[in-house]
Write an enzyme that holds these catalytic residues in place. Structure first.
Site, mmCIF file in Angstrom:
data_model
loop_
_atom_site.group_PDB
_atom_site.id
_atom_site.type_symbol
_atom_site.label_atom_id
_atom_site.label_comp_id
_atom_site.label_asym_id
_atom_site.label_seq_id
_atom_site.Cartn_x
_atom_site.Cartn_y
_atom_site.Cartn_z
ATOM 1 N N HIS A 4 25.559 69.440 63.493
ATOM 2 C CA HIS A 4 26.104 70.618 64.163
ATOM 3 C C HIS A 4 27.575 70.792 63.781
ATOM 4 C CE1 HIS A 4 23.034 70.775 67.720
ATOM 5 N NE2 HIS A 4 22.437 70.651 66.534
ATOM 6 N N GLU B 25 30.236 71.098 65.588
ATOM 7 C CA GLU B 25 31.151 70.212 66.311
ATOM 8 C C GLU B 25 31.138 68.804 65.736
ATOM 9 O OE1 GLU B 25 29.150 72.743 69.636
ATOM 10 O OE2 GLU B 25 28.678 72.084 67.601
ATOM 11 N N CYS C 10 26.445 67.358 71.319
ATOM 12 C CA CYS C 10 27.838 67.541 70.904
ATOM 13 C C CYS C 10 28.798 67.255 72.051
ATOM 14 C CB CYS C 10 28.049 68.950 70.361
ATOM 15 S SG CYS C 10 27.155 69.214 68.804
#
Length: 149
Positions: A56, A58, A89
């Site tokens: 992801h 992040e 995250c």
């Protein structure tokens, strides 16, 4: 003199990262991590390209910022991300001890708020900055995906 490096400036940089994800066929989420008005890390979703569910935006930014700082803690940093962090995250952000998270659009289904995920006690999180722009990009992506299938 007014500081040109405000929250809107940095969220626009995160939106540029989301556009990069979009161009790669990834869900368009982007992130930047800032310390003292300086971007030290950028990231966007790479889950399809890397065949990795943890890739992801992040997570990419956390890793880059940790490498830049030479340590695992992101003290004095701010994360700007175009979509509210998911539970995974948010957990990584908890362990990084980042003090400030600013997100654009809410994730009403999988976001850390609806999942009731605990953030670090010293972390503040605010949302809604450039939410319309971030939401529009996400909606465009999913409409195009549906029309291709």
């Amino acid at each position: 003199m007014e500081n040109p490096f405000d929250d809107t400036y940095f969220m626009k940089k995160a939106l540029q990262e989301a556009e990069l994800a979009y161009e790669k066929g990834e869900i368009p989420v982007g992130a930047v991590i800032v310390i003292q008005d300086r971007i030290i890390a950028r990231g966007h979703n790479l889950t399809e390209l890397l065949n990795d569910v943890t890739a992801h935006a992040e997570m990419q930014a956390i890793t880059a910022a940790s490498n830049f700082l030479g340590g695992k803690f992101l003290h004095n940093c701010t994360l700007y991300v175009t979509l509210e962090p998911c539970q995974m995250c948010a957990g990584a952000l908890y362990w990084s001890q980042i003090p400030k998270i600013i997100y654009a659009a809410r994730d009403e289904q999988r976001g850390c708020i609806v999942m009731d995920t605990t953030l670090h006690p010293k972390t503040t999180m605010t949302g809604g900055l450039l939410a319309e722009e971030a939401s529009a990009l996400l909606k465009r992506f999913f409409i195009e995906k549906r029309n291709l299938n």
